[in-house]
Design a protein around this motif. Structure first.
Motif, PDB file in Angstrom:
ATOM      1  N   GLU A   1       0.834  -1.203   0.000  1.00  0.00           N
ATOM      2  CA  GLU A   1       0.000   0.000   0.000  1.00  0.00           C
ATOM      3  C   GLU A   1       0.868   1.252   0.000  1.00  0.00           C
ATOM      4  N   GLY A   2       2.013   1.190   0.706  1.00  0.00           N
ATOM      5  CA  GLY A   2       2.936   2.313   0.708  1.00  0.00           C
ATOM      6  C   GLY A   2       3.461   2.619  -0.677  1.00  0.00           C
ATOM      7  N   ILE A   3       3.796   1.589  -1.441  1.00  0.00           N
ATOM      8  CA  ILE A   3       4.277   1.794  -2.815  1.00  0.00           C
ATOM      9  C   ILE A   3       3.176   2.388  -3.692  1.00  0.00           C
ATOM     10  N   LEU A   4       1.938   1.933  -3.473  1.00  0.00           N
ATOM     11  CA  LEU A   4       0.821   2.486  -4.242  1.00  0.00           C
ATOM     12  C   LEU A   4       0.639   3.974  -3.934  1.00  0.00           C
ATOM     13  N   ASN A   5       0.818   4.344  -2.684  1.00  0.00           N
ATOM     14  CA  ASN A   5       0.738   5.760  -2.319  1.00  0.00           C
ATOM     15  C   ASN A   5       1.861   6.561  -2.982  1.00  0.00           C
ATOM     16  N   ILE A   6       3.050   5.961  -3.073  1.00  0.00           N
ATOM     17  CA  ILE A   6       4.156   6.614  -3.769  1.00  0.00           C
ATOM     18  C   ILE A   6       3.790   6.847  -5.244  1.00  0.00           C
ATOM     19  N   ALA A   7       3.182   5.835  -5.851  1.00  0.00           N
ATOM     20  CA  ALA A   7       2.784   5.952  -7.261  1.00  0.00           C
ATOM     21  C   ALA A   7       1.821   7.121  -7.457  1.00  0.00           C
ATOM     22  N   PHE A   8       0.837   7.250  -6.569  1.00  0.00           N
ATOM     23  CA  PHE A   8      -0.121   8.351  -6.696  1.00  0.00           C
ATOM     24  C   PHE A   8       0.557   9.702  -6.464  1.00  0.00           C
ATOM     25  N   ARG A   9       1.510   9.745  -5.527  1.00  0.00           N
ATOM     26  CA  ARG A   9       2.218  10.996  -5.281  1.00  0.00           C
ATOM     27  C   ARG A   9       3.045  11.411  -6.507  1.00  0.00           C
ATOM     28  N   ILE A  10       3.761  10.457  -7.084  1.00  0.00           N
ATOM     29  CA  ILE A  10       4.565  10.755  -8.273  1.00  0.00           C
ATOM     30  C   ILE A  10       3.671  11.208  -9.425  1.00  0.00           C
ATOM     31  N   ALA A  11       2.530  10.547  -9.582  1.00  0.00           N
ATOM     32  CA  ALA A  11       1.600  10.925 -10.648  1.00  0.00           C
ATOM     33  C   ALA A  11       1.131  12.364 -10.467  1.00  0.00           C
ATOM     34  N   ASP A  12       0.841  12.763  -9.238  1.00  0.00           N
ATOM     35  CA  ASP A  12       0.403  14.139  -8.979  1.00  0.00           C
ATOM     36  C   ASP A  12       1.523  15.134  -9.253  1.00  0.00           C
ATOM     37  N   GLU A  13       2.735  14.831  -8.770  1.00  0.00           N
ATOM     38  CA  GLU A  13       3.844  15.773  -8.905  1.00  0.00           C
ATOM     39  C   GLU A  13       4.332  15.899 -10.339  1.00  0.00           C
ATOM     40  N   ASP A  14       4.279  14.814 -11.108  1.00  0.00           N
ATOM     41  CA  ASP A  14       4.783  14.831 -12.482  1.00  0.00           C
ATOM     42  C   ASP A  14       3.697  15.076 -13.523  1.00  0.00           C
ATOM     43  N   GLY A  15       2.463  15.308 -13.065  1.00  0.00           N
ATOM     44  CA  GLY A  15       1.384  15.568 -14.012  1.00  0.00           C
ATOM     45  C   GLY A  15       1.064  14.383 -14.891  1.00  0.00           C
ATOM     46  N   LEU A  16       0.983  13.192 -14.274  1.00  0.00           N
ATOM     47  CA  LEU A  16       0.685  11.963 -15.013  1.00  0.00           C
ATOM     48  C   LEU A  16      -0.729  11.507 -14.660  1.00  0.00           C
ATOM     49  N   PRO A  17      -1.721  11.784 -15.482  1.00  0.00           N
ATOM     50  CA  PRO A  17      -3.093  11.367 -15.169  1.00  0.00           C
ATOM     51  C   PRO A  17      -3.219   9.849 -15.103  1.00  0.00           C
TER      52      PRO A  17
END
Length: 517
Positions: A138-154
């Protein structure tokens, strides 16, 4: 003018009419009872009652029976024959048959209009529950969502999330410096869970166009609320997907709707059938979220009604918030059953005319023990109630009738065509293509620089120290006797390729060596 919803006749002779006060309908409710005791009919008459008062309804059709709401009942129908007698017994003098405005929805797009959401809207908490992830995953999934937000990846569909996880696995060392350790094994486990989810049909759920909540909160031209029916008979084969989708929908309503306090009637009533699926093996964080939503969403004008076999299926903190209750018969064959029956009876305001525990055990099919909120939100005294008959058809309509209703629906064409705009998958692929192109160009430049380098290297290799091929007097060598073959290579490389990246040096030297052989 709004009216309370007639539920049935109570008292010893069923002459005391029982109503659900529509002004308190957003205080939530419970419909419980063993299989075959009449929960589906109760759900049907509640949906009819709310729709008649202009309140939109959302419900899931687990057994495929509730599509009959779209068609008027008939005295010739075998299931309706006994109801005329029941209507007379409870004083339902204006009983008549009627159809109700219905919109059909289906996650798979087969028995209703497609209903979708995006991965981003689902969020990491609900998605982790859906996938059954460990805390580390779940922690890795949260990292994925954070990176998507910061890098503008819908993150719109599953392939977006899958491609982002691949990128995270490839760049785990750089990511670990900022977010902590990212295990490739955990990334692989999430990918496998996503594959299982995809095989269950979840790929149909994630994508665009995403469901607009306003489309669930409509009325027809006559002012009646639209009854939104989610086809769930096939969906029940993936119970976690079913529960997570409905919880997502409830959460979206909570987050997007404005505060309205205590309205005269709800803005929407949400029925959660097979509610035990929401709480089975659910982590505490998820149960806490459901409790929070149930406690606060009433101020948004939304009433939530849980449909389940036993009240014990609902956590106690949530059960305490369900003020409107219809309890059909519970069977008590084991010691555990008797304990749960006793606990269920104790949650009602006692009626001196009968024993509540005994009544819950003895009520027949179509009969229930009921309690509804009265003035100032005070629970009403429990009453034995004979539930009124529905006005719409009992049992499902046929496929031809369903398709005809879907074709004339206001939602026809709005969600039918799937969209696939640029999102994380396409953006990451474009980055990978650009990086590959730059690497190829760099390699080509390095190969062009290899020819003079290799020539000087070969000359250095042929030098013997005693003279040249032309016979001229050799200069005294200044190289140390301890200079190695590798040192000669290094000096040439430094001279000719100074300033290039380490990766290009390795690629150029190795390429030159192999080409010189």
């Amino acid at each position: 003018m709004t009216q309370d919803i007639f539920i049935g006749g109570g008292g010893p002779d069923y002459s005391t009419k029982q109503y659900l006060n529509i002004g308190y309908a957003n205080r939530h409710g419970l419909v419980a009872g063993a299989t075959g005791t009449g929960k589906t009919v109760t759900l049907q008459i509640l949906a009819e009652g709310f729709a008649s008062q202009g309140v939109p309804v959302f419900l899931s059709d687990v057994k495929g029976d509730l599509s009959g709401l779209a068609k008027a009942g008939s005295p010739d129908h075998k299931l309706h024959a006994p109801f005329m007698e029941r209507a007379g017994k409870i004083g339902f003098d204006d009983y008549s048959y009627a159809a109700f405005p219905v919109t059909f929805w289906d996650l798979y797009g087969e028995q209703g209009h497609p209903v979708r959401t995006t991965v981003s809207e689902m969020g990491p908490l609900l998605l982790s529950q859906l996938l059954g992830l460990t805390e580390a995953q779940e922690g890795i999934l949260n990292i994925a969502f954070r990176i998507a937000d910061e890098d503008g990846l819908p993150l719109l569909d599953l392939k977006d999330l899958q491609s982002l996880l691949v990128w995270i696995g490839e760049h785990s060392k750089e990511i670990a410096l900022r977010y902590g350790n990212v295990s490739s094994a955990s990334v692989g486990a999430i990918q496998r869970r996503l594959l299982v989810l995809e095989n269950q049909g979840a790929a149909d759920l994630f994508g665009e166009p995403a469901l607009a909540l306003d489309d669930l909160m409509r009325t027809d031209t006559g002012g009646r609320g639209i009854i939104n029916i989610l086809a769930s008979d096939k969906l029940m084969a993936a119970p976690k997907l079913y529960a997570t989708f409905l919880l997502w929908l409830l959460s979206e309503l909570f987050e997007e709707l404005p505060e309205v306090g205590d309205p005269d009637k709800p803005k929407l009533v949400f029925f959660f059938d097979e509610a035990h699926l929401l709480f089975d093996d659910a982590p505490k964080a998820l149960v806490d979220k459901v409790e929070q939503v149930a406690r606060l969403i009433r101020s948004k004008g939304v009433g939530v009604y849980f449909i389940t076999q036993n009240p014990a299926d609902v956590p106690e903190d949530i059960l305490g918030q369900l003020g409107n209750r219809v309890q059909h018969a519970l069977r008590a064959f084991t010691a555990k059953d008797r304990k749960e029956l006793r606990m269920a009876a104790q949650t009602y305001r006692e009626n001196p005319a009968f024993d509540t525990e005994e009544a819950i055990r003895e009520v027949g099919v179509g009969e229930a023990v009921t309690s509804f909120l009265q003035k100032k939100g005070v629970p009403g005294i429990v009453e034995r109630t004979l539930v009124r008959p529905p006005s719409s058809q009992l049992g499902p309509i046929n496929d031809t009738e369903r398709q005809a209703l879907m074709a004339t629906s206001a939602m026809s064409g709005k969600y039918d065509t799937r969209l696939d705009r640029e999102s994380a998958f396409e953006m990451l692929r474009a980055r990978a293509d650009k990086a590959a192109k730059e690497a190829a160009e760099a390699e080509a430049k390095a190969e062009q620089a290899e020819t003079p380098t290799l020539r000087e290297f070969n000359n250095a290799r042929r030098y013997a120290g005693k003279g040249t091929r032309g016979g001229t007097t050799p200069r005294k060598s200044t190289r140390k006797a301890t200079e190695t073959f590798g040192g000669a290579v290094a000096s040439v490389v430094i001279k000719e390729l100074k300033g290039t990246t380490g990766r290009r040096i390795v690629r150029g030297i190795l390429g030159g060596l192999f080409k010189g052989r």
